[in-house]
Design an enzyme around this catalytic site. Structure first.
Site, PDB file in Angstrom:
ATOM      1  N   GLU A 271       0.748  -1.213  -0.092  1.00  0.00           N
ATOM      2  CA  GLU A 271       0.013  -0.037  -0.052  1.00  0.00           C
ATOM      3  C   GLU A 271       1.037   1.401   0.029  1.00  0.00           C
ATOM      4  O   GLU A 271       1.862   1.148   0.829  1.00  0.00           O
ATOM      5  CB  GLU A 271      -0.855   0.041   1.037  1.00  0.00           C
ATOM      6  CG  GLU A 271      -1.781   1.242   1.531  1.00  0.00           C
ATOM      7  CD  GLU A 271      -2.512   1.274   2.758  1.00  0.00           C
ATOM      8  OE1 GLU A 271      -3.425   2.008   3.081  1.00  0.00           O
ATOM      9  OE2 GLU A 271      -2.103   0.352   3.607  1.00  0.00           O
ATOM     10  N   LYS A 327      -9.645   2.232  -2.777  1.00  0.00           N
ATOM     11  CA  LYS A 327     -10.284   1.675  -1.607  1.00  0.00           C
ATOM     12  C   LYS A 327     -11.687   2.342  -1.109  1.00  0.00           C
ATOM     13  O   LYS A 327     -11.762   3.421  -1.464  1.00  0.00           O
ATOM     14  CB  LYS A 327      -9.282   1.953  -0.337  1.00  0.00           C
ATOM     15  CG  LYS A 327      -9.737   1.474   1.006  1.00  0.00           C
ATOM     16  CD  LYS A 327      -8.595   1.785   2.069  1.00  0.00           C
ATOM     17  CE  LYS A 327      -8.972   1.268   3.469  1.00  0.00           C
ATOM     18  NZ  LYS A 327      -7.800   1.558   4.344  1.00  0.00           N
ATOM     19  N   CYS A 381      -5.688  -2.696   3.020  1.00  0.00           N
ATOM     20  CA  CYS A 381      -5.329  -2.657   4.462  1.00  0.00           C
ATOM     21  C   CYS A 381      -6.591  -3.096   5.099  1.00  0.00           C
ATOM     22  O   CYS A 381      -7.056  -4.432   5.228  1.00  0.00           O
ATOM     23  CB  CYS A 381      -4.764  -1.131   4.795  1.00  0.00           C
ATOM     24  SG  CYS A 381      -4.290  -0.935   6.452  1.00  0.00           S
TER      25      CYS A 381
END
Length: 511
Positions: A271, A327, A381
């Site tokens: 990430e 995301k 994440c």
């Protein structure tokens, strides 16, 4: 004797709260990095014993809250770490964050224990306790976008019981954990306690056997595709420092072009692996692609006007972006301020994602295509802790890919717990799970939840591992928590009916 002791503890408010906190702390020892599953049962056993000694609904709720506060206090101790990145500015907030988060999440357990005490007299309290606390754990995964981190069912990740998650999910294992702890306490009381104890232990052994049988069927051969995971180990306080960021990029470039006995088919960076926006990174992306010679997946930030996104891109020839994912399940107060855009309409633009403050969410869960690898489910994440997000994409992927930066979580428990949740997601979906983490723990996990390869925490390095094969679609992948939800609703309604029946005077037929 035990009941008398509990009654004496319950009669002293401060002592009973301390006992509840202690029981919760013991239960939390079942979570990583301790991973001692019997401690989870022992702590919940003690928590239920205190619940049985509660004088009334209010007292039961207080004891339930204390149990939860101790449990979440230790389980989520890593929450202090983000505030330690810049101690001078944010360190003072760390204890408040831990106390408020643990105390806030404990309200779910307090509400569950209070509801259980209201629903049933003591002889049936063990069922109500397990049902109500499990229902509150499900609710915890949804309220205010949800935060299901640290479910009790995760304690079974290194036992055959984890394989039952393919049918009932981690939340189902949580219900079984509450139920087993309470049933164990009840079994030890009464004249026929030996028989009851044997019965409870036999049922537990049967569950272990079913899990083992499922695990034996979860052995799947590897594919012929080789993955290379890149772990740069960029310390969070240096990651965005202009004097150090180029060093971390160079480190990843060198690992990408490092020779291998069997050339990798895909490179995976973590990430926010590069410190540039997508629109400003074209020369670097071209260099990455040329060094790799194969597709590369990496995390970075991108912008659309004033809005910013935490994104994952797939690079093809010449650094061309062949797939992109934004995301969508963002961290409240970490990546955005809840209702920030609404506040902007009221003139408070300093919290608005639409003004560039924090990230904006992507459109939702979806599959991306990587040349030669078929459809992949991307996660960034924190999204990996939500089982429902993995089921939200249309179609079934061949594997799951998570890019993460666990440097925020410190070194005590956060990264280990994040990895455990990834392993359970693999079991629930029957899919291999690949995670590339900035500071670790990067891992390749097979569809049965076993680790095929890892990179240690806080070390830079690369890992070349074959991509494991997938299993047929699991029951949980098809239905999620639907079966558990229906079961809890039916059990709850049954308890309500029984409570109503107990209040009816048989002589008059009145309440």
């Amino acid at each position: 004797m035990l009941d008398a002791t509990l009654a004496r503890i319950a009669a002293r408010p401060r002592l009973s709260i301390l006992a509840g906190l202690s029981a919760g702390i013991v239960a939390a020892m079942g979570q990583a990095p301790f991973g001692f599953a019997p401690a989870m049962v022992l702590g919940l056993f003690a928590g239920f014993a205190l619940f049985r000694a509660a004088r009334d609904v209010r007292h039961a709720a207080v004891l339930g809250w204390a149990l939860g506060a101790g449990y979440f206090g230790l389980t989520l101790f890593w929450i202090v770490q983000p505030f330690m990145v810049d101690v001078a500015r944010h360190g003072w907030m760390a204890p408040f964050a831990l106390v408020l988060l643990a105390g806030g999440l404990a309200l779910f357990w307090g509400a569950g224990a209070g509801l259980a005490r209201w629903l049933t007299p003591r002889p049936y309290g063990w069922i109500a306790w397990a049902v109500c606390l499990s229902a509150m754990e499900l609710l915890r995964g949804w309220v205010f976008t949800g935060f299901p981190w640290g479910e009790p069912g995760l304690a079974w990740v290194d036992t055959p019981l984890r394989h039952l998650a393919a049918h009932v999910g981690t939340s189902g294992l949580t219900f079984l954990t509450f139920l087993f702890a309470a049933a164990l306490y009840v079994a030890l009381h009464g004249r026929r306690w030996v028989l009851h104890l044997v019965l409870v232990l036999a049922l537990f052994a049967g569950a272990l056997g079913l899990g083992y049988q499922r695990g034996q069927g979860a052995q799947v051969a590897d594919t012929d595709k080789i993955l290379r995971l890149i772990q740069p180990n960029a310390a969070q306080h240096l990651k965005w420092d202009p004097d150090h960021a180029p060093e971390f990029v160079q480190r990843q470039l060198e690992m990408t072009s490092a020779p291998a006995d069997i050339p990798p088919d895909l490179m995976i960076w973590p990430e926010t692996a590069i410190p540039y926006l997508l629109t400003h990174a074209e020369p670097l992306l071209e260099d990455i692609a040329n060094r790799a010679g194969v597709p590369v997946v990496l995390g970075l930030q991108r912008s659309e006007g004033p809005r910013y996104f935490n994104s994952m891109v797939v690079l093809g020839d010449g650094g061309a972006v062949t797939a992109l994912y934004d995301k969508h399940h963002l961290v409240p107060f970490g990546e955005y301020i809840p209702a920030g855009d609404l506040m902007a309409r009221l003139g408070l633009r300093g919290f608005a994602a639409q003004q560039g403050y924090g990230y904006s969410p992507g459109p939702g869960a979806r599959l991306i295509d990587i040349d030669g690898f078929g459809p992949v489910l991307p996660l960034i994440c924190y999204e990996a802790i939500f089982a429902r997000d993995l089921r939200g994409a249309e179609g079934r992927p061949g594997w799951i890919l998570q890019l993460t930066n666990d440097a925020w979580f410190g070194t005590f428990s956060g990264p280990q717990q994040h990895l455990v949740q990834a392993r359970m997601r693999a079991v629930e979906m029957g899919l291999p799970f690949v995670r590339a983490a900035n500071t670790g723990i990067s891992a390749v996990i097979d569809a049965g939840g076993d680790l095929r390869g890892t990179l240690p925490l806080n070390q830079s390095g690369l890992l070349d591992v074959p991509l494991p094969g997938s299993l047929p679609e699991t029951v949980f992948a098809r239905n999620g928590n639907l079966s558990l939800t229906v079961l809890l609703i039916i059990a709850g309604l049954g308890l309500i009916v029984r409570r109503g029946a107990k209040r009816i005077d048989p002589a008059t037929g009145r309440m």
